[in-house]
Design a protein around this motif. Structure first.
Motif, short mmCIF file in Angstrom:
data_model
loop_
_atom_site.label_atom_id
_atom_site.label_comp_id
_atom_site.label_asym_id
_atom_site.label_seq_id
_atom_site.Cartn_x
_atom_site.Cartn_y
_atom_site.Cartn_z
N THR A 26 -3.18 -10.39 5.00
CA THR A 26 -3.30 -11.56 4.14
C THR A 26 -4.72 -12.08 4.24
OG1 THR A 26 -2.56 -13.03 5.93
CG2 THR A 26 -0.89 -12.24 4.39
N ARG A 27 -5.19 -12.71 3.18
CA ARG A 27 -6.54 -13.28 3.18
C ARG A 27 -6.41 -14.80 3.08
NH1 ARG A 27 -11.88 -11.51 1.96
NH2 ARG A 27 -11.04 -9.42 1.62
N GLU B 246 -3.57 -15.45 0.10
CA GLU B 246 -3.06 -14.41 -0.77
C GLU B 246 -2.75 -13.15 0.02
OE1 GLU B 246 -5.92 -12.89 -3.58
OE2 GLU B 246 -7.60 -13.61 -2.36
N GLU C 294 -9.26 -12.53 7.31
CA GLU C 294 -8.11 -11.67 7.13
C GLU C 294 -7.20 -11.78 8.34
OE1 GLU C 294 -9.55 -7.77 6.30
OE2 GLU C 294 -9.80 -8.18 4.16
N GLU D 193 -2.89 -9.37 0.57
CA GLU D 193 -3.75 -8.28 0.12
C GLU D 193 -2.98 -6.97 0.04
OE1 GLU D 193 -7.35 -8.18 2.51
OE2 GLU D 193 -8.31 -9.26 0.88
N ASP D 194 -2.22 -6.66 1.08
CA ASP D 194 -1.34 -5.49 1.08
C ASP D 194 -0.21 -5.76 2.06
OD1 ASP D 194 -2.29 -4.88 3.72
OD2 ASP D 194 -4.02 -3.86 2.84
#
Length: 266
Positions: A181-182, A174, A192, A176-177
C-alpha cells in the motif's frame, strides 16, 4: 543548589519527560531537573512507548536522546509528534558527532537546544531557562491555549520496521498490489507499507473512510467532491483533498454515507 539558581517559586509548574535509553544518563538528567525545580513525570527508553502515552503525559518540556531502543530514533519520534500537531518544547541530548543529526534537530524539529554528552549542569540550566522563557512568553500571549485532541496512531510495517503514523498526517492511502500500500502524507511525502488496508482501517478512527475499492481517505482533509466529468457513463464522484492535486474516486453507492460523515465532522 537553589532551583535553577533562578526562582524557587517556579516549583513544579513545569513538567518534563525524559526519553533516554541509557539508565545512568536518564538518572543524571532527572537529578538536574530536580535541582532546577522541575517535575519529572516519566523516563522512557523507547520512542514508540512515549508516543503511546504522550496524550496522558502532555509534558511542558521533553529531553530527547537521538539514539533510542526500538524502531524510532529521537528525531523520528519528535517528527511524528510534530506531524500530529504537538508543539512541545524539545531539548535534544546526544553523544552523536553527526552534524546532520544536529542540523535536523534544530531546523526540522524546532528544538531549543542541543546538549552534547556528557551533559554539564550549567549548559543544562541554560537550555531549561530558554525553554521556560518560551513557555512563559506563549502563556502570556494566550489566555488559554487549546489542548490538542487525542491523536490516533496507526502502526504500519515499513520494510523490517513497524512505524507509528498519526492519522491526522495521512491524506489518503491506496493499494498498489496484493502486498503493498502507498501512504500519502499531508507534507507531500509518501511511504510504502506491507500493511493492508483492512488492518489500517481497524486501527483508525471513523474519519478514515473507504470511498472506493483499494482506497482510504482521511475525511479531515476533504475539501469537496463532484461527479466525475468527461465520462458520460461514469457513476463515480471524485474527492478533492487539501495539500494534493490527486482526486480520489468515490463510489455512487457510498456517496450518501460519505456525505453524512462529512456533515457530522463539520
Amino acid at each position: 543548589m537553589r532551583g535553577l539558581e533562578c526562582d524557587e517559586r517556579m516549583g513544579h509548574r513545569f513538567t518534563v519527560a525524559i526519553v533516554e535509553d541509557n539508565y545512568w544518563a536518564g538518572k543524571l538528567l532527572e537529578s538536574y531537573c530536580q535541582q532546577c525545580g522541575l517535575k519529572v513525570i516519566s523516563i522512557i527508553s523507547e520512542g514508540e512507548q512515549l508516543i503511546q502515552v504522550y496524550d496522558q503525559l502532555q509534558p511542558d518540556i521533553m529531553l530527547v536522546d537521538i539514539g533510542l531502543e526500538g524502531n524510532l530514533d529521537g528525531i523520528t519520534m519528535v517528527q511524528s509528534l510534530r506531524n500530529a500537531g504537538y508543539q512541545q518544547k524539545v531539548i535534544m541530548v546526544s553523544g552523536t558527532t553527526n552534524i546532520d543529526h544536529v542540523l535536523t534537530s534544530f531546523h526540522d524539529l524546532g528544538s531549543l537546544y542541543f546538549l552534547s554528552k556528557p551533559v554539564m549542569l550549567p549548559k543544562f540550566q541554560a537550555a531549561i531557562r530558554k525553554a521556560i522563557g518560551e513557555i512563559l512568553l506563549e502563556r502570556s500571549q494566550l489566555i488559554e491555549a487549546p489542548k490538542p485532541r487525542a491523536t490516533t496512531w496507526i502502526t504500519v510495517k515499513n520494510q523490517k520496521s513497524e512505524l507509528p503514523i498519526s492519522e491526522d498526517s495521512i491524506l489518503f492511502i491506496e493499494k498498489e498490489d496484493k502486498r503493498l500500500t502507498r501512504i500519502h502524507l499531508m507534507n507531500g511525502a509518501h511511504m510504502e507499507s506491507s500493511t493492508n488496508l483492512t488492518d489500517i482501517l481497524a486501527q483508525s478512527s471513523p474519519h478514515m473512510f473507504s470511498p472506493f475499492k483499494g482506497f482510504l481517505v482521511n475525511l479531515r482533509h476533504v475539501v469537496s467532491y463532484v461527479k466525475e466529468s468527461g465520462f458520460p457513463t461514469s457513476r463515480r464522484f471524485l474527492i478533492h483533498l487539501n495539500h494534493t492535486p490527486v482526486k480520489i474516486p468515490l463510489s455512487r453507492n457510498l456517496q450518501k454515507d460519505f456525505a453524512k460523515l462529512l456533515q457530522e465532522l463539520q
